[in-house]
Write an enzyme that holds these catalytic residues in place. Structure first.
Site, short mmCIF file in Angstrom:
data_model
loop_
_atom_site.label_atom_id
_atom_site.label_comp_id
_atom_site.label_asym_id
_atom_site.label_seq_id
_atom_site.Cartn_x
_atom_site.Cartn_y
_atom_site.Cartn_z
N HIS A 49 49.95 36.47 47.16
CA HIS A 49 51.27 35.87 47.06
C HIS A 49 52.38 36.89 47.28
CE1 HIS A 49 50.35 31.78 45.02
NE2 HIS A 49 49.35 32.16 45.79
N HIS A 83 39.30 31.61 48.35
CA HIS A 83 38.82 30.60 47.41
C HIS A 83 37.35 30.78 47.05
CE1 HIS A 83 42.34 27.68 48.53
NE2 HIS A 83 42.73 28.80 47.95
#
EC number: 1.11.1.21
Length: 735
Positions: free
Chosen positions: A96, A264
């Site tokens: 992020h 993920h």
């Protein structure tokens, strides 16, 4: 009862918290010039002499990585690690930090450590990453200024991956922290977090056309909405959003699948309960929270009771191990839509095998179903992504390499060229997105050669104005946002720059042929000493400025540092470089088209990308005008009868009250200046030109350069600013 403030205010000075009426309130269309003075030494506790690369060289890098590795499994009661491992949290933090980057203007990204500051520290998509940075604080405290927050956050992500079994591609330091919010970055117009596209001030228009230069789909998101476009769980439409967003972050389809699946593979989503239980973001919290936010009242508020995105569950059965299980699970099952305990859309497999159930994050004895988000489902249902997913599933090593490379690109995209890289883990391989430039394997020119070449350049048919224009067109492609562009590499001679409209007036075929002839003659007459085209272009501009200063009566040498090399077309990614094409350049009075932004707004944006201060911007515009360096040799703003002489005539004549200005178009994008007495026309001007007499702050500085005692100051300041622009990409001489 509150006491009366001795300074005469009610309880405090209202301006301390923007409580009083400001200039922006009175004049909302006022230019934001503050973006040209942000990040000054007044806010930097390290001072102007601090050399981060030098400090980084003192770092015990191996010890730091060992400490980070130990931290991964050192679970803290105040924020316990999922599955006993903080790795997934640090991967999300690093991701992020880097993921705000967008190709349109090069802004965002990991290179300034801005996740520590507003607004990013309080974005909904960054919920609970404040905890990750607090976990890192003891390590930052230990190593101090030898490692920036910006570097530490990315390195923590790398170490997290390595500690869970992935062989990373490499790491470079060199990211320098900022100490105040980056106000130059446009995040969108929405006034509501996560506002959907049907709301006021949407970033979308037409058939879901995303506003440039934005990449994220909603205010406060890093990428796409994991639940689907505007929260609608449609995997096919989600795939469309993903492709657009990741492309604007410089990622192709293969890199997109690799990053999605690789990221993920680790960790979980958190949506244990109703989001109404979650407190305010850090910037809105009270003093006792000490900069933390999203403090939850749902049960324990942490561990298995954590609420972050609202989605709940892990993607794989082994969330702290690098493997191919993401694809095993995604591609092996049919999926059904459901909602998390927090009410978020997510997908669960039908009849999952025992081996594909995950342990609860804080209770190994409890098994829970794995999940996929709508964005994950796009990796299975979008036909292009599905083919790549299948290939990666069948070729685990290819997938691991693709993810490692894509992760390196993600986390280093805005760091700049390899000449800026520092540290022991820099990959040897040159990558096309790094805009590689060949190493110099010859002796570069010395002072004697420079003087000889300057004479040849000035005696050529190019002339002062053309030499200045060529050098500016080459060097001013630089963007300080992602450290791309600049004169090094001489890519003005290559596609796509060679065909840019902004360069059309330079007659590059003929102009570069003249320079190539000078280069060829010099190189053929010297055994191992050579001059590059890149150096020659800049030297030509410097020689022209030096002559123009001399013609103005000032014998000042313009600094020049040789050492640029020439890139090849094979080293130049045409599509990637197309993002550097100027849509406007107020320094040359150029605008490719008419835009919703005014030309003066585009000038300020260009100046900020060139890392210029207000005085530097002003002196460069004034100098470029009198040097005759306008696009297409336009006479707009050329307020002098001595074109090619580096005088302060632009400012003297702009501020002369004997001239009155009148618009020549209904849009007021061009003007004429007439003698107030006779009415005869004296000059023509653009909006950019008149800005320096109209805006009070810019006029104040322009007046300094128009003064009788500022003629030499103007020349010297122009040369200083010119030299700065010519060397913006010379990280090889800045270390």
């Amino acid at each position: 009862m509150a006491g009366k403030c001795p300074m005469g205010f009610g309880t405090t000075n209202p301006m301390v918290r923007n409580g009083g009426t400001s200039n922006k309130d009175w004049w909302p269309n006022q230019l934001n010039l503050k973006i040209l003075s942000q990040h000054s030494n007044k806010v930097n506790p390290l001072g102007s002499d601090f050399d981060y690369a030098k400090e980084f060289s003192k770092l015990d890098y191996d010890a730091l990585k060992a400490d980070l590795t130990a931290l991964m499994t050192d679970s803290q009661d105040w924020w316990p690690a999922d599955y006993g491992h903080y790795g997934p949290l640090f991967i999300r933090m690093a991701w992020h930090s880097a993921g705000t980057y967008r190709t349109g203007d090069g802004r965002g990204g990991a290179s300034t450590g801005s996740q520590r500051l507003a607004p990013l520290n309080s974005w909904p998509d960054n919920a609970n990453l404040d905890k990750a940075r607090r976990l890192l604080w003891p390590i930052k405290q230990k190593y101090g200024n030898k490692i920036s927050w910006a570097d530490l956050m990315i390195l923590a992500g790398n170490v997290a991956l390595e500690s869970m079994g992935l062989k990373t591609f490499g790491f470079s330091g060199g990211r320098v922290d900022v100490w105040e919010p980056e106000e130059d970055i446009y995040w969108g117009k929405e006034a509501q977090w996560l506002a959907t596209s049907d709301k006021e001030n949407s970033r979308y228009s037409g058939d879901r056309d995303l506003e440039n230069p934005l990449a994220a789909v909603q205010m406060g998101l890093i990428y796409v909405n994991p639940e689907g476009p505007d929260g609608v769980p449609d995997p096919i439409k989600s795939g469309i959003d993903i492709r657009e967003t990741f492309a604007r972050m410089a990622m192709d389809d293969e890199e997109t699948v690799a990053l999605t699946a690789g990221g993920h593979t680790f960790g979980k989503c958190h949506g244990a309960g109703d989001a109404a239980n979650v407190g305010a973001e850090p910037e809105a919290e009270g003093l006792v929270a000490q900069g933390l936010g999203w403090l939850s009242k749902f049960l324990s508020g942490k561990g298995d009771d954590t609420i972050t995105s609202g989605i709940e569950g892990s993607w794989t059965a082994n969330p702290t191990r690098w493997d191919n299980e993401y694809f095993d699970i995604l591609l092996s099952y049919d999926w059904e839509l459901t909602k998390s305990p927090a009410g978020a859309w997510q997908w669960i497999p039908k009849n999952p095998k025992e081996e594909h159930l995950a342990p609860a994050a804080h209770d190994k004895t409890k098994k829970v179903t794995t999940i996929m988000t709508t964005a994950d489902m796009a990796m299975k249902m979008d036909p292009i992504y599905a083919k790549i997913s299948k290939r990666f599933h069948e070729n685990p090593q290819e997938f691991a390499d693709a993810f490692a490379r894509a992760w390196f690109k993600l986390t280093h995209r805005d760091l700049g060229p390899k000449s800026k890289y520092i540290g022991p883990e820099i990959p040897k391989e040159d990558l096309i997105w790094q805009d590689p430039i060949p190493p110099i394997n010859y002796e570069i020119i010395d002072e004697k050669d420079i003087e000889i070449l300057k004479e040849k350049l000035l005696s050529s048919s190019l002339g002062v104005s053309k030499l200045v224009s060529l050098a500016w067109a080459s060097a001013s492609t630089y963007r300080d946002s992602d450290k791309r562009g600049g004169a090094n590499g001489a890519r003005i001679a290559l596609e796509p720059q060679r065909s840019w409209e902004s360069n059309s007036y330079l007659n590059l075929d003929e102009s570069l042929k003249i320079l190539e002839t000078i280069k060829g003659e010099f190189n053929s007459s010297n055994s191992n000493k050579k001059v590059s085209l890149a150096d020659l272009i800049v030297l030509g501009g410097c020689a022209a400025v030096e002559k123009a200063a001399k013609d103005a009566g000032f014998n000042i040498k313009v600094p020049f540092t040789a050492g640029r090399a020439d890139a090849t077309q094979e080293q130049t990614h045409v599509e990637s470089f197309s993002h550097l094409e100027p849509i406007a350049d107020g320094f040359r009075n150029y605008s490719k088209a008419k835009y919703t932004l005014s030309t003066e707004e585009l000038l300020i944006d260009k100046a900020q990308l060139l890392s210029l201060t207000i005085p530097e911007m002003i002196v460069l515009v004034g100098g470029m005008r009198v040097l005759g360096a306008n696009y297409a040799n336009s006479d707009l703003g050329v307020f002098t009868s001595n074109v090619g002489v580096l005088s302060n005539d632009f400012f003297v004549n702009l501020l002369d009250m004997k001239t009155a200005w009148y618009p020549t178009t209904q849009e007021e994008d061009s003007f004429v200046g007439k003698d107030r007495q006779s009415g005869s026309m004296k000059y023509s001007a653009s909006r950019v030109d008149l800005l320096f007499g109209s805006n009070s702050q810019l006029r104040a500085v322009s007046e300094v350069y128009a003064q009788e005692d500022s003629k030499e100051k103007f020349v010297q300041d122009f040369i200083n600013a010119w030299t700065k622009v010519m060397n913006l990409d010379r990280f090889d001489i800045k270390k």
